[in-house]
Write an enzyme that holds these catalytic residues in place. Structure first.
Site, PDB file in Angstrom:
ATOM      1  N   ASP A   1     -14.971  24.051 -49.128  1.00  0.00           N
ATOM      2  CA  ASP A   1     -16.125  24.771 -48.594  1.00  0.00           C
ATOM      3  C   ASP A   1     -15.727  26.163 -48.095  1.00  0.00           C
ATOM      4  O   ASP A   1     -14.745  26.325 -47.364  1.00  0.00           O
ATOM      5  CB  ASP A   1     -16.714  23.950 -47.441  1.00  0.00           C
ATOM      6  CG  ASP A   1     -17.917  24.616 -46.806  1.00  0.00           C
ATOM      7  OD1 ASP A   1     -18.918  24.812 -47.502  1.00  0.00           O
ATOM      8  OD2 ASP A   1     -17.838  24.945 -45.605  1.00  0.00           O
TER       9      ASP A   1
ATOM     10  N   GLU B   1     -15.518  27.232 -53.009  1.00  0.00           N
ATOM     11  CA  GLU B   1     -16.722  28.022 -52.782  1.00  0.00           C
ATOM     12  C   GLU B   1     -16.245  29.341 -52.189  1.00  0.00           C
ATOM     13  O   GLU B   1     -15.564  29.355 -51.165  1.00  0.00           O
ATOM     14  CB  GLU B   1     -17.668  27.329 -51.813  1.00  0.00           C
ATOM     15  CG  GLU B   1     -18.923  28.155 -51.553  1.00  0.00           C
ATOM     16  CD  GLU B   1     -19.720  27.685 -50.347  1.00  0.00           C
ATOM     17  OE1 GLU B   1     -20.914  28.017 -50.272  1.00  0.00           O
ATOM     18  OE2 GLU B   1     -19.155  27.006 -49.470  1.00  0.00           O
TER      19      GLU B   1
END
Length: 613
Positions: free
Chosen positions: A266, A303
């Site tokens: 993330d 990400e």
């Protein structure tokens, strides 16, 4: 830094072959450290070693036992490396042998990255019961669709039973309400039996606010940097060695002990690290060692809100070695093209011209001035292959961060949804679906939490309302703490038996089948590609080829018929797929054949694919 072993987990409670628990905790802030066993209140002292580590070996602690650590004689907290929190984030930890599982996937080999078709899902809302076991029952459906890799949103233990997963506070513990460590292992094993790879979303940029006890043990956080979610994890400040080891061991555990095939990391742009060796690069080096040891392949997907290919360049080129990245700019350009939305970061995107650019260059901004950021942004990624970029028409963020959590099924027409799907599937990148989009699920995916701290729950509720205060015309922001907000976000599986949902499913199924079978689509060669955008008509023509096979795709994003001249790079071709055909609930059939120089009419919001074969 204490040596890291790729062969076995060392932090927390682990069990050796002699029936003993081997305990190791990084707690440099403690003056004294003990384990308290819940069943009889027995206390076992740990011995302090160098670099802030405490250790002991004992026969008194067995798999399944509940325990806590006692700091300085009277402060009791769960294990920071706990693999099981059956009583929630504030309760006792449970000792488990992470190596104990009867795996049946010894012949499994990870799917080549370039063949991945990803499907992002949230365990709690994917099925009515929201468990790993229930998810297993849907794997045949995903195989039938054409998916071969599921990406599971974070499962690290969070407060309560309702959360996106990004508020996790025990990075090693698997959410108990989903099925815990045993349930996740069983899911992975069954996935491998069915030929499906498992990607796990992990969060190494912050921890959630409730039940976050790491700071009482050691210097896990630093004041040097801020993140949007609170204090930054300490990867480069004083005492960072223990923090780096903690997260490296966590990553290795998922790959080695849970047989996870890939991680999606993330928001790595929020990982602050100015060490000579960035934490991501060091993680990759250890993963390479693990793969050499086991013979299995694992991928690291990030990400990344930076158009900086240093993250995905190989180690030997002084990159961080990440295998692939989500590419939000493809989504943004596609969304602006389809809807005309221009608020926030969408204001950076012109629509179809930028969509054409991202097909060709991956990054839209690769050295140009970004009005939204007020600076020149990005770098070219010319040498990075197509398999390093993951594209989508929607994901949990792009849906759930809207005030009302609307999917594209609520924002665009049925025809436009088919066009969006086609635009993703024919890119020279890895496609990712967001759960439910394949049958046009109308339920929203809202932001939800179940914090057990009343003050924190109220603060989240208030913050969500304030965030969308300017959107009162659209109604009130749903209460993120309310259980109905969570329930409203669940998929409605009965819709698959109804129209137009059945047709949409078959459309996705057909697109994925063509992508597997056509070499011009299957081979992610970014150079064997030509694209032409006609901005005034909101149409785009994409040409891809491999060896002698050529594919031509015509996309009309406007709400009107458009007459276009077939460009010279399109050879005579016959129709393969037409979203306007009656079988796809369309009403504007395109021509059966096309050739260079011919004038053809594209129906409104239509997608057509042709081949020379």
């Amino acid at each position: 830094m204490k040596a890291i072993s790729v062969k076995e987990r060392q932090l927390g409670v682990n069990f050796n072959g002699n029936g003993e628990a081997v305990v190791e905790v990084w707690a440099p802030k403690a003056e004294k450290l003990e384990i308290r066993l819940q069943q009889d209140n027995t206390r076992i002292a740990l011995t302090k070693e160098e670099f802030g580590y405490w250790t002991t070996t004992t026969e008194k602690l067995k798999p399944g036992d509940l325990y806590q650590f006692v700091l300085d004689g009277d402060q009791e907290y769960p294990d920071p490396s706990s693999v099981s929190q059956p009583e929630g984030v504030h309760g006792n930890s449970q000792a488990l042998d992470v190596k104990a599982f009867n795996w049946t996937d010894e012949n499994w080999q990870n799917i080549p990255l370039e063949d991945y078709v990803l499907y992002e899902l949230h365990t709690g809302t994917f099925t009515p019961t929201g468990t790993f076991a229930a998810l297993e029952e849907k794997l045949d459906y995903l195989k039938e669709l054409g998916v071969n890799a599921i990406e599971i949103m974070p499962v690290a233990q969070f407060p309560g039973s309702r959360n996106w997963g990004y508020d996790g506070v025990f990075p090693y513990a698997v959410q108990d309400s989903y099925g815990g460590a045993e349930g996740l292992k069983h899911l992975v094993d069954v996935c491998h039996q069915k030929g499906i790879a498992v990607i796990l979303d992990v969060v190494y940029n912050h921890l959630g606010p409730e039940g976050n006890y790491l700071g009482v043990y050691g210097h896990y956080f630093t004041d040097k940097y801020n993140t949007p979610w609170g204090p930054a994890l300490n990867f480069d400040d004083a005492w960072c060695d223990g923090v780096r080891r903690y997260f490296i061991e966590n990553l290795l555990m998922w790959f080695r002990d849970f047989h996870i095939d890939a991680v999606r990391m993330d928001a790595v742009h929020a990982i602050k690290d100015f060490s000579p060796t960035h934490i991501l690069r060091e993680m990759k080096q250890f993963v390479n060692q693990l793969m050499q040891e086991t013979g299995r392949t694992h991928y690291m997907i990030v990400e990344l809100d930076l158009n900086d290919n240093r993250f995905i360049n190989p180690l030997e080129e002084q990159g961080f070695g990440m295998d692939a990245q989500w590419i939000d700019e493809f989504h943004h350009a596609l969304r602006v093209t389809a809807t005309g939305e221009n608020t926030g970061y969408y204001g950076d995107f012109t629509g179809i011209a930028h969509l054409a650019k991202t097909y060709k260059d991956a990054y839209v901004y690769d050295g140009q001035f970004s009005p939204h950021r007020n600076k020149t942004f990005g770098i070219k990624a010319e040498r990075n292959p197509g398999k390093q970029f993951i594209v989508f028409s929607q994901n949990h963020d792009q849906v759930g961060n809207r005030m009302l959590g609307e999917r594209t099924s609520q924002l665009t027409s049925f025809d436009m949804q088919k066009l969006l799907a086609g635009a993703v599937m024919v890119s020279p990148y890895l496609p990712m679906l967001w759960m439910g989009e394949e049958y046009s699920e109308p339920h929203p995916f809202l932001y939800f939490v179940s914090h057990t701290d009343p003050e924190l729950a109220e603060a989240v509720r208030k913050g969500r309302k304030e965030e969308f205060a300017a959107f009162h015309a659209e109604g009130e922001a749903p209460d993120p703490v309310a259980e109905e907000t969570f329930n409203e976000s669940k998929l409605q599986w009965d819709l698959l038996n109804q129209e137009p949902h059945q047709t949409m499913f078959k459309w996705y199924q057909t697109l994925l089948k063509l992508r597997r079978e056509l070499s011009a689509l299957k081979n992610l060669n970014r150079h064997n590609l030509e694209v032409e955008a006609m901005e005034n008509q909101k149409t785009l023509i994409l040409h891809r080829w491999h060896d002698a096979e050529h594919i031509a795709c015509f996309m009309n994003f406007s709400q009107e018929e458009q007459k276009i001249t077939v460009p010279s790079f399109i050879k005579q071709s016959k129709k393969l797929l037409d979203s306007g055909a009656p079988e796809w609930r369309g009403n504007a059939d395109g021509p059966d054949t096309v050739e260079a120089g011919a004038t053809i009419v594209l129906g409104p919001e239509s997608f057509l694919m042709y081949t020379n074969a």
